[in-house]
Motif scaffolding. Structure first.
Motif, PDB file in Angstrom:
ATOM      1  N   PHE A   1       0.658  -1.218  -0.107  1.00 14.35           N
ATOM      2  CA  PHE A   1      -0.164  -0.064   0.248  1.00 14.35           C
ATOM      3  C   PHE A   1       0.980   1.288   0.116  1.00 14.35           C
ATOM      4  O   PHE A   1       1.129   1.732   0.983  1.00 14.35           O
ATOM      5  N   ASP A   2       1.271   1.504  -1.143  1.00 14.07           N
ATOM      6  CA  ASP A   2       2.319   2.692  -1.152  1.00 14.07           C
ATOM      7  C   ASP A   2       2.232   3.412  -2.538  1.00 14.07           C
ATOM      8  O   ASP A   2       1.826   2.755  -3.841  1.00 14.07           O
ATOM      9  N   HIS A   3       2.434   4.627  -2.707  1.00  7.84           N
ATOM     10  CA  HIS A   3       2.186   5.383  -3.984  1.00  7.84           C
ATOM     11  C   HIS A   3       3.178   5.125  -5.072  1.00  7.84           C
ATOM     12  O   HIS A   3       2.802   5.255  -6.216  1.00  7.84           O
ATOM     13  N   ASN A   4       4.333   4.597  -4.517  1.00  6.14           N
ATOM     14  CA  ASN A   4       5.172   3.992  -5.741  1.00  6.14           C
ATOM     15  C   ASN A   4       5.010   2.864  -6.284  1.00  6.14           C
ATOM     16  O   ASN A   4       5.311   2.436  -7.509  1.00  6.14           O
ATOM     17  N   ARG A   5       3.768   2.084  -5.919  1.00 11.66           N
ATOM     18  CA  ARG A   5       3.453   0.691  -6.312  1.00 11.66           C
ATOM     19  C   ARG A   5       1.965   1.316  -7.155  1.00 11.66           C
ATOM     20  O   ARG A   5       1.507   0.312  -7.697  1.00 11.66           O
ATOM     21  N   LEU A   6       1.425   2.460  -7.014  1.00 15.13           N
ATOM     22  CA  LEU A   6       0.144   2.593  -7.629  1.00 15.13           C
ATOM     23  C   LEU A   6       0.107   2.339  -9.168  1.00 15.13           C
ATOM     24  O   LEU A   6       0.939   2.769  -9.944  1.00 15.13           O
ATOM     25  N   ILE A   7      -0.883   1.639  -9.633  1.00 16.97           N
ATOM     26  CA  ILE A   7      -1.309   1.331 -11.002  1.00 16.97           C
ATOM     27  C   ILE A   7      -2.382   2.435 -11.368  1.00 16.97           C
ATOM     28  O   ILE A   7      -2.100   3.159 -12.235  1.00 16.97           O
ATOM     29  N   ASP A   8      -3.347   2.320 -10.789  1.00 15.49           N
ATOM     30  CA  ASP A   8      -4.546   3.093 -11.038  1.00 15.49           C
ATOM     31  C   ASP A   8      -5.564   3.165  -9.882  1.00 15.49           C
ATOM     32  O   ASP A   8      -5.392   2.333  -9.087  1.00 15.49           O
ATOM     33  N   SER A   9      -6.545   4.128  -9.984  1.00 13.84           N
ATOM     34  CA  SER A   9      -7.476   4.265  -9.208  1.00 13.84           C
ATOM     35  C   SER A   9      -8.681   4.669  -9.580  1.00 13.84           C
ATOM     36  O   SER A   9      -8.848   5.198 -11.040  1.00 13.84           O
TER      37      SER A   9
ATOM     38  N   TRP B   1     -10.055   7.335  -9.059  1.00 12.38           N
ATOM     39  CA  TRP B   1      -9.868   8.794  -8.845  1.00 12.38           C
ATOM     40  C   TRP B   1      -8.579   9.128 -10.099  1.00 12.38           C
ATOM     41  O   TRP B   1      -7.454   8.759  -9.715  1.00 12.38           O
ATOM     42  N   SER B   2      -8.995   9.907 -10.782  1.00 14.59           N
ATOM     43  CA  SER B   2      -7.903  10.030 -11.884  1.00 14.59           C
ATOM     44  C   SER B   2      -6.859  10.923 -11.186  1.00 14.59           C
ATOM     45  O   SER B   2      -5.827  11.314 -11.852  1.00 14.59           O
ATOM     46  N   THR B   3      -7.243  11.763 -10.223  1.00 13.41           N
ATOM     47  CA  THR B   3      -6.300  12.841  -9.729  1.00 13.41           C
ATOM     48  C   THR B   3      -5.234  12.070  -8.830  1.00 13.41           C
ATOM     49  O   THR B   3      -4.368  12.683  -8.375  1.00 13.41           O
ATOM     50  N   MET B   4      -5.330  10.823  -8.406  1.00 15.22           N
ATOM     51  CA  MET B   4      -4.673  10.080  -7.716  1.00 15.22           C
ATOM     52  C   MET B   4      -3.590   9.528  -8.394  1.00 15.22           C
ATOM     53  O   MET B   4      -3.817   8.520  -9.434  1.00 15.22           O
ATOM     54  N   SER B   5      -2.384   9.820  -8.457  1.00 10.34           N
ATOM     55  CA  SER B   5      -1.319   9.286  -9.361  1.00 10.34           C
ATOM     56  C   SER B   5       0.309   9.411  -8.644  1.00 10.34           C
ATOM     57  O   SER B   5       0.256   9.896  -7.660  1.00 10.34           O
ATOM     58  N   LYS B   6       1.034   8.678  -9.026  1.00 13.00           N
ATOM     59  CA  LYS B   6       2.499   8.468  -8.645  1.00 13.00           C
ATOM     60  C   LYS B   6       3.048  10.189  -8.387  1.00 13.00           C
ATOM     61  O   LYS B   6       3.975  10.455  -7.468  1.00 13.00           O
ATOM     62  N   ASN B   7       2.526  11.031  -9.575  1.00  9.61           N
ATOM     63  CA  ASN B   7       3.020  12.093  -9.307  1.00  9.61           C
ATOM     64  C   ASN B   7       2.412  13.195  -8.479  1.00  9.61           C
ATOM     65  O   ASN B   7       3.099  14.499  -8.249  1.00  9.61           O
TER      66      ASN B   7
ATOM     67  N   THR C   1       1.251  14.815  -4.909  1.00  5.23           N
ATOM     68  CA  THR C   1       1.845  14.986  -3.369  1.00  5.23           C
ATOM     69  C   THR C   1       1.064  14.182  -2.461  1.00  5.23           C
ATOM     70  O   THR C   1      -0.154  14.541  -2.569  1.00  5.23           O
ATOM     71  N   PHE C   2       1.653  13.273  -1.661  1.00  7.73           N
ATOM     72  CA  PHE C   2       1.049  12.948  -0.667  1.00  7.73           C
ATOM     73  C   PHE C   2       1.786  13.164   0.616  1.00  7.73           C
ATOM     74  O   PHE C   2       2.791  12.860   0.850  1.00  7.73           O
ATOM     75  N   ASN C   3       0.879  13.443   1.838  1.00 10.29           N
ATOM     76  CA  ASN C   3       1.581  13.321   3.037  1.00 10.29           C
ATOM     77  C   ASN C   3       1.716  12.125   3.828  1.00 10.29           C
ATOM     78  O   ASN C   3       2.410  12.003   4.707  1.00 10.29           O
ATOM     79  N   PHE C   4       0.577  11.475   3.305  1.00 10.59           N
ATOM     80  CA  PHE C   4       0.386  10.007   3.916  1.00 10.59           C
ATOM     81  C   PHE C   4      -0.206   9.013   2.743  1.00 10.59           C
ATOM     82  O   PHE C   4      -1.210   9.448   2.177  1.00 10.59           O
ATOM     83  N   PHE C   5       0.479   7.933   2.771  1.00  6.98           N
ATOM     84  CA  PHE C   5       0.065   6.954   1.872  1.00  6.98           C
ATOM     85  C   PHE C   5       0.461   5.584   2.331  1.00  6.98           C
ATOM     86  O   PHE C   5       1.366   4.902   1.667  1.00  6.98           O
ATOM     87  N   SER C   6      -0.287   5.258   3.554  1.00  7.83           N
ATOM     88  CA  SER C   6       0.123   3.871   4.057  1.00  7.83           C
ATOM     89  C   SER C   6      -0.835   3.286   4.829  1.00  7.83           C
ATOM     90  O   SER C   6      -1.944   3.761   5.203  1.00  7.83           O
TER      91      SER C   6
END
Length: 301
Positions: A195-203, A205-211, A213-218
């Motif tokens: 459960f990490d943004h670096n492993r994100l493929i898609d969701s 939400w089109s606005t959620m992407s590896k690029n 900014t997250f202060n928490f993704f855990s």
């Protein structure tokens, strides 16, 4: 359904019979899981077969994803849907059993938690808290109204490193409708770091992407905010994020949105972008589920 009645290849039947498709694999093709007390309302005509015969016919037909079976009358109904592709079609049905076919390339449910039952999804996921037993069959379904007072946790979480996992998917459901869908790259992951943004493929939400900014993704998140995907903190009124599980056990937090009358609470942004948590315009789901997909060739245990 005429294809269901076709004569099966003799060797194929022998293979299925000997390997017991209701518990082990047949040349790594798939197997069934049984959910007692439920059926799909979208079932086709009823036939009188033994459980094994019904299963063989379903297994042999690529359009069959599950079947309903009456344990006393031996009535069999084939379904072109599964309880996961049509969760709203699942009905409580005494004396029926719903057999869901799991093939090699299917998503496999490994975790399912329910909102408002005062059990900790985070501690159960981590294995530091054991859910009440027995875990009812309703805990395998995506509707919050199914009979379930516990949390389903698959043994796969303890053998994660050896499971050849290719993808992981987290979903939330409200009244049987999927409201959250996040897909991750599971290759080389552990049950704590997928459960990490670096492993994100898609969701969803089109606005959620590896690029982004997250202060928490855990999974651990912050205080009682677990399974936490958040963009920004600036004193409670300006906190922005996509999803939170407000845990009934983990820590304490100072903001109004942390104060939920029933916990755990599964909160999510209803639009395509982050929500301002203190505005209380977020959605509340009643089921959280995690699925895995394995590399082809690794048997779906």
């Amino acid at each position: 359904m005429a294809a269901m009645m076709e004569t099966l290849d003799v060797l194929f039947v022998v293979c299925l019979t000997l390997s017991n498709i209701f518990g082990t694999s047949c040349v790594s093709k798939g197997k069934f899981s049984r959910i007692d007390g439920y059926m799909l309302s979208s079932g086709g005509p009823k036939f009188h077969y033994t459980t094994l015969s019904c299963g063989i016919r379903c297994f042999h037909n690529t359009s069959c994803l599950s079947f309903n079976y009456h344990v006393k009358t031996e009535e069999c109904q084939f379904n072109i849907y599964s309880p996961y592709t049509k969760p709203l079609d699942v009905l409580q049905a005494p004396e029926w059993a719903l057999y869901n076919l799991k093939r090699d390339n299917d998503w496999k449910l490994v975790f399912r938690a329910k909102a408002g039952n005062n059990l900790s999804p985070y501690h159960t996921w981590m294995g530091t808290s054991s859910p009440p037993t027995p875990v009812e069959d309703g805990c395998l379904l995506m509707t919050g109204t199914s009979n379930c007072t516990s949390i389903y946790r698959s043994h796969v979480l303890t053998t994660w490193d050896s499971e050849s996992i290719s993808e992981v998917k987290l979903e939330m459901y409200k009244d049987g409708n999927m409201t959250v869908n996040i897909r991750f790259n599971g290759t080389g992951s552990t049950y704590t770091n997928w459960f990490d943004h670096n492993r994100l493929i898609d969701s969803g939400w089109s606005t959620m992407s590896k690029n982004r900014t997250f202060n928490f993704f855990s999974l651990r998140g912050d205080c009682k905010r677990t399974f936490f995907v958040n963009e920004f903190y600036l004193i409670c009124p300006k906190d922005l994020g996509w999803m939170i599980v407000i845990d009934p056990i983990v820590g304490s937090c100072p903001c109004g949105y942390d104060t939920q009358s029933d916990k755990p609470a599964f909160l999510f942004a209803q639009g395509d972008n982050v929500t301002r948590w203190e505005n209380n315009d977020y959605g509340r789901a009643d089921v959280l589920a995690v699925f895995i997909k394995r590399w082809l060739g690794h048997w779906n245990r």
